[in-house]
Scaffold this motif. Structure first.
Motif, mmCIF file in Angstrom:
data_model
loop_
_atom_site.group_PDB
_atom_site.id
_atom_site.type_symbol
_atom_site.label_atom_id
_atom_site.label_comp_id
_atom_site.label_asym_id
_atom_site.label_seq_id
_atom_site.Cartn_x
_atom_site.Cartn_y
_atom_site.Cartn_z
ATOM 1 N N GLU A 1 0.840 -1.204 0.000
ATOM 2 C CA GLU A 1 0.000 0.000 0.000
ATOM 3 C C GLU A 1 0.872 1.250 0.000
ATOM 4 O O GLU A 1 0.606 2.209 -0.722
ATOM 5 C CB GLU A 1 -0.906 -0.027 1.229
ATOM 6 C CG GLU A 1 -1.849 1.153 1.323
ATOM 7 C CD GLU A 1 -2.680 1.094 2.592
ATOM 8 O OE1 GLU A 1 -2.977 2.170 3.124
ATOM 9 O OE2 GLU A 1 -3.033 -0.016 3.035
ATOM 10 N N ILE A 2 1.915 1.235 0.784
ATOM 11 C CA ILE A 2 2.815 2.387 0.846
ATOM 12 C C ILE A 2 3.501 2.589 -0.496
ATOM 13 O O ILE A 2 3.529 3.696 -1.027
ATOM 14 C CB ILE A 2 3.874 2.189 1.947
ATOM 15 C CG1 ILE A 2 3.211 2.213 3.315
ATOM 16 C CG2 ILE A 2 4.959 3.262 1.859
ATOM 17 C CD1 ILE A 2 4.107 1.753 4.417
ATOM 18 N N LEU A 3 4.059 1.542 -1.054
ATOM 19 C CA LEU A 3 4.772 1.664 -2.323
ATOM 20 C C LEU A 3 3.838 2.123 -3.447
ATOM 21 O O LEU A 3 4.256 2.869 -4.333
ATOM 22 C CB LEU A 3 5.445 0.342 -2.681
ATOM 23 C CG LEU A 3 6.638 -0.022 -1.797
ATOM 24 C CD1 LEU A 3 7.120 -1.425 -2.114
ATOM 25 C CD2 LEU A 3 7.762 0.984 -1.935
ATOM 26 N N ALA A 4 2.581 1.700 -3.403
ATOM 27 C CA ALA A 4 1.621 2.113 -4.428
ATOM 28 C C ALA A 4 1.335 3.603 -4.367
ATOM 29 O O ALA A 4 0.955 4.217 -5.362
ATOM 30 C CB ALA A 4 0.326 1.328 -4.267
ATOM 31 N N MET B 1 11.874 -4.084 -2.322
ATOM 32 C CA MET B 1 11.601 -3.252 -1.146
ATOM 33 C C MET B 1 10.424 -3.809 -0.358
ATOM 34 O O MET B 1 10.471 -3.883 0.870
ATOM 35 C CB MET B 1 11.348 -1.806 -1.552
ATOM 36 C CG MET B 1 12.593 -1.096 -2.006
ATOM 37 S SD MET B 1 12.268 0.599 -2.524
ATOM 38 C CE MET B 1 11.970 1.360 -0.932
ATOM 39 N N ALA B 2 9.357 -4.185 -1.049
ATOM 40 C CA ALA B 2 8.174 -4.722 -0.369
ATOM 41 C C ALA B 2 8.514 -6.025 0.356
ATOM 42 O O ALA B 2 8.023 -6.283 1.454
ATOM 43 C CB ALA B 2 7.044 -4.942 -1.367
ATOM 44 N N HIS B 3 9.368 -6.837 -0.244
ATOM 45 C CA HIS B 3 9.715 -8.132 0.345
ATOM 46 C C HIS B 3 10.699 -8.001 1.521
ATOM 47 O O HIS B 3 10.575 -8.710 2.518
ATOM 48 C CB HIS B 3 10.316 -9.038 -0.732
ATOM 49 C CG HIS B 3 10.694 -10.385 -0.237
ATOM 50 N ND1 HIS B 3 9.762 -11.326 0.161
ATOM 51 C CD2 HIS B 3 11.905 -10.942 -0.050
ATOM 52 C CE1 HIS B 3 10.398 -12.409 0.579
ATOM 53 N NE2 HIS B 3 11.688 -12.208 0.459
ATOM 54 N N ASN B 4 11.665 -7.097 1.413
ATOM 55 C CA ASN B 4 12.760 -7.054 2.386
ATOM 56 C C ASN B 4 12.724 -5.896 3.367
ATOM 57 O O ASN B 4 13.571 -5.829 4.247
ATOM 58 C CB ASN B 4 14.105 -7.003 1.645
ATOM 59 C CG ASN B 4 14.354 -8.272 0.870
ATOM 60 O OD1 ASN B 4 14.339 -9.353 1.435
ATOM 61 N ND2 ASN B 4 14.540 -8.149 -0.424
ATOM 62 N N SER B 5 11.789 -4.989 3.215
ATOM 63 C CA SER B 5 11.790 -3.784 4.039
ATOM 64 C C SER B 5 10.841 -3.882 5.219
ATOM 65 O O SER B 5 9.930 -4.697 5.251
ATOM 66 C CB SER B 5 11.379 -2.573 3.194
ATOM 67 O OG SER B 5 12.289 -2.380 2.152
ATOM 68 N N PHE C 1 8.476 -1.129 7.026
ATOM 69 C CA PHE C 1 7.943 0.215 6.890
ATOM 70 C C PHE C 1 7.380 0.662 8.232
ATOM 71 O O PHE C 1 6.543 -0.025 8.813
ATOM 72 C CB PHE C 1 6.846 0.264 5.823
ATOM 73 C CG PHE C 1 7.381 0.088 4.428
ATOM 74 C CD1 PHE C 1 7.678 1.194 3.650
ATOM 75 C CD2 PHE C 1 7.614 -1.167 3.911
ATOM 76 C CE1 PHE C 1 8.172 1.038 2.368
ATOM 77 C CE2 PHE C 1 8.107 -1.331 2.629
ATOM 78 C CZ PHE C 1 8.393 -0.227 1.856
ATOM 79 N N LEU C 2 7.838 1.797 8.705
ATOM 80 C CA LEU C 2 7.408 2.315 10.004
ATOM 81 C C LEU C 2 6.921 3.742 9.860
ATOM 82 O O LEU C 2 7.462 4.515 9.070
ATOM 83 C CB LEU C 2 8.574 2.307 10.998
ATOM 84 C CG LEU C 2 9.267 0.980 11.242
ATOM 85 C CD1 LEU C 2 10.528 1.199 12.062
ATOM 86 C CD2 LEU C 2 8.333 0.028 11.953
ATOM 87 N N ARG C 3 5.926 4.091 10.645
ATOM 88 C CA ARG C 3 5.508 5.487 10.746
ATOM 89 C C ARG C 3 6.187 6.022 12.011
ATOM 90 O O ARG C 3 5.961 5.509 13.102
ATOM 91 C CB ARG C 3 3.990 5.609 10.855
ATOM 92 C CG ARG C 3 3.534 7.058 10.908
ATOM 93 C CD ARG C 3 2.033 7.162 11.041
ATOM 94 N NE ARG C 3 1.321 6.453 9.995
ATOM 95 C CZ ARG C 3 0.966 6.981 8.818
ATOM 96 N NH1 ARG C 3 1.292 8.229 8.537
ATOM 97 N NH2 ARG C 3 0.303 6.268 7.929
ATOM 98 N N ILE C 4 7.001 7.035 11.828
ATOM 99 C CA ILE C 4 7.756 7.609 12.940
ATOM 100 C C ILE C 4 7.153 8.967 13.275
ATOM 101 O O ILE C 4 6.945 9.794 12.391
ATOM 102 C CB ILE C 4 9.248 7.782 12.552
ATOM 103 C CG1 ILE C 4 9.841 6.453 12.054
ATOM 104 C CG2 ILE C 4 10.044 8.347 13.707
ATOM 105 C CD1 ILE C 4 9.860 5.347 13.056
ATOM 106 N N VAL D 1 13.658 7.752 3.835
ATOM 107 C CA VAL D 1 12.494 8.586 4.133
ATOM 108 C C VAL D 1 11.553 8.571 2.937
ATOM 109 O O VAL D 1 11.960 8.882 1.823
ATOM 110 C CB VAL D 1 12.928 10.032 4.466
ATOM 111 C CG1 VAL D 1 11.719 10.909 4.712
ATOM 112 C CG2 VAL D 1 13.862 10.049 5.665
ATOM 113 N N LEU D 2 10.296 8.201 3.180
ATOM 114 C CA LEU D 2 9.309 8.187 2.109
ATOM 115 C C LEU D 2 8.477 9.467 2.116
ATOM 116 O O LEU D 2 8.131 9.993 1.069
ATOM 117 C CB LEU D 2 8.407 6.968 2.228
ATOM 118 C CG LEU D 2 9.123 5.623 2.122
ATOM 119 C CD1 LEU D 2 8.141 4.483 2.272
ATOM 120 C CD2 LEU D 2 9.895 5.513 0.821
#
Length: 97
Positions: free
Chosen positions: A7-10, A25-29, A31-34, A53-54
């Motif tokens: 969802e984030i990458l999309a 990235m989707a497989h190995n990452s 994802f955190l909201r900081i 940073v996204l």
């Protein structure tokens, strides 16, 4: 807080557009909201990850005696060069929040 990777990458048009890179990235990452003021990396910490940073920005600084020395900001689509160097050479990092 963990977030849905695909969802984030999309939601990132123009960033990391190569399909193979997005899949990796989707497989190995992780994802955190900081939140504002949250510590991402402590000074002197060994890194086994590379923060990218996204959205938003993070502040990179060092603590010297009783002062903070701002080094730079990392903005969307960027990573911290000092963290990259620390991870690559197995050294410790500076502080990020």
């Amino acid at each position: 807080m963990f977030m849905d990777k695909n969802e984030i990458l999309a939601k990132l048009p123009g960033m990391f557009v190569e399909p193979g890179l997005r899949q990796e990235m989707a497989h190995n990452s992780k994802f955190l909201r900081i939140g504002k003021g949250d510590m991402i990396v402590r000074e002197g910490q060994y890194l086994d990850f590379l923060p990218i940073v996204l959205t938003g920005e993070i502040r990179v600084f060092q603590q010297k005696e009783d002062r903070e020395i701002l080094l730079y900001y990392v903005r969307a689509g960027q990573t911290c060069m000092m963290s990259l160097s620390a991870a690559y050479f197995n050294n410790t990092s500076v502080r990020m929040e």
